[in-house]
Design a protein around this motif. Structure first.
Motif, short mmCIF file in Angstrom:
data_model
loop_
_atom_site.label_atom_id
_atom_site.label_comp_id
_atom_site.label_asym_id
_atom_site.label_seq_id
_atom_site.Cartn_x
_atom_site.Cartn_y
_atom_site.Cartn_z
N LEU A 11 30.08 -47.61 -32.73
CA LEU A 11 29.62 -46.97 -33.96
C LEU A 11 30.23 -47.69 -35.15
O LEU A 11 31.39 -48.08 -35.10
CB LEU A 11 30.11 -45.51 -34.04
CG LEU A 11 29.43 -44.45 -33.23
CD1 LEU A 11 30.08 -43.10 -33.50
CD2 LEU A 11 27.96 -44.38 -33.52
N ALA A 12 29.43 -47.86 -36.18
CA ALA A 12 29.94 -48.36 -37.46
C ALA A 12 29.54 -47.35 -38.51
O ALA A 12 28.37 -46.95 -38.59
CB ALA A 12 29.36 -49.73 -37.77
N ILE A 23 25.37 -44.72 -40.39
CA ILE A 23 25.96 -44.87 -39.07
C ILE A 23 25.07 -45.83 -38.29
O ILE A 23 23.86 -45.63 -38.22
CB ILE A 23 26.05 -43.53 -38.30
CG1 ILE A 23 26.95 -42.54 -39.04
CG2 ILE A 23 26.55 -43.77 -36.87
CD1 ILE A 23 27.04 -41.17 -38.38
N THR A 24 25.66 -46.87 -37.76
CA THR A 24 24.95 -47.81 -36.92
C THR A 24 25.41 -47.60 -35.49
O THR A 24 26.61 -47.60 -35.22
CB THR A 24 25.21 -49.27 -37.36
OG1 THR A 24 24.82 -49.40 -38.72
CG2 THR A 24 24.44 -50.25 -36.51
N ILE A 25 24.42 -47.41 -34.60
CA ILE A 25 24.71 -47.17 -33.19
C ILE A 25 24.35 -48.41 -32.40
O ILE A 25 23.28 -48.98 -32.59
CB ILE A 25 23.86 -46.00 -32.65
CG1 ILE A 25 24.14 -44.72 -33.43
CG2 ILE A 25 24.10 -45.80 -31.16
CD1 ILE A 25 23.17 -43.60 -33.11
N ALA A 26 25.23 -48.81 -31.49
CA ALA A 26 24.93 -49.88 -30.53
C ALA A 26 25.30 -49.38 -29.15
O ALA A 26 26.32 -48.69 -28.98
CB ALA A 26 25.71 -51.14 -30.87
N LEU A 37 29.47 -39.73 -31.56
CA LEU A 37 28.49 -39.78 -32.65
C LEU A 37 28.49 -38.47 -33.43
O LEU A 37 28.52 -38.46 -34.67
CB LEU A 37 27.09 -40.07 -32.11
CG LEU A 37 25.97 -39.99 -33.15
CD1 LEU A 37 26.17 -41.01 -34.27
CD2 LEU A 37 24.62 -40.18 -32.48
N THR A 38 28.46 -37.35 -32.72
CA THR A 38 28.45 -36.04 -33.40
C THR A 38 29.68 -35.87 -34.28
O THR A 38 29.58 -35.43 -35.43
CB THR A 38 28.37 -34.90 -32.37
OG1 THR A 38 27.24 -35.10 -31.52
CG2 THR A 38 28.26 -33.55 -33.05
#
Length: 128
Positions: A11-12, A23-26, A37-38
């Motif tokens: 997460l960024a 929020i960037t998810i990889a 994430l939550t």
């Protein structure tokens, strides 16, 4: 030395000058990673004042299981309560299908032009 697996979760989180949170998810959004994430989104959304918009970039997401979907739905609930507009950007095909099949696509803001919008996002109603 071992390399990290391709689907390792990352997460960024950033804030921009316009008051938007990003929020960037990889990697895989699943039972192991959904709480991360939550929790990250909850911290952003509970700030005073909350961001005007939370943009979640899903372009590098490799999987979303039922707990991943539950996390996105919880974030939607918190965002709605705080008056924050939630956008899921760069939705991979599997995520568009999941949102369409579960009837949840309408809960997430339409994408703005230039942020991964496409005909698939406008009509994600059924499985393809």
């Amino acid at each position: 030395m071992t390399a990290a697996p391709e689907n390792a979760f990352e997460l960024a989180v950033t804030l921009d000058d316009d008051g938007d949170a990003h929020i960037t998810i990889a990697g895989d959004l699943d039972w192991e990673t959904a709480d991360e994430l939550t929790d990250a989104a909850r911290v952003l959304l509970k700030a005073a004042p909350p961001p005007g918009r939370l943009r979640v970039d899903c372009g590098r997401m490799t999987l979303c299981d039922s707990l991943g979907l539950a996390s996105l739905l919880m974030i939607h609930r918190i965002a709605t309560a705080t008056g924050t507009r939630l956008q899921l950007e760069n939705r991979p095909t599997f995520l568009r299908r999941l949102l369409g099949m579960t009837g949840t696509v309408h809960l997430f803001a339409a994408l703005a032009a230039g942020h991964g919008a496409g005909p698939e996002d406008a009509d994600a109603g059924g499985a393809r």
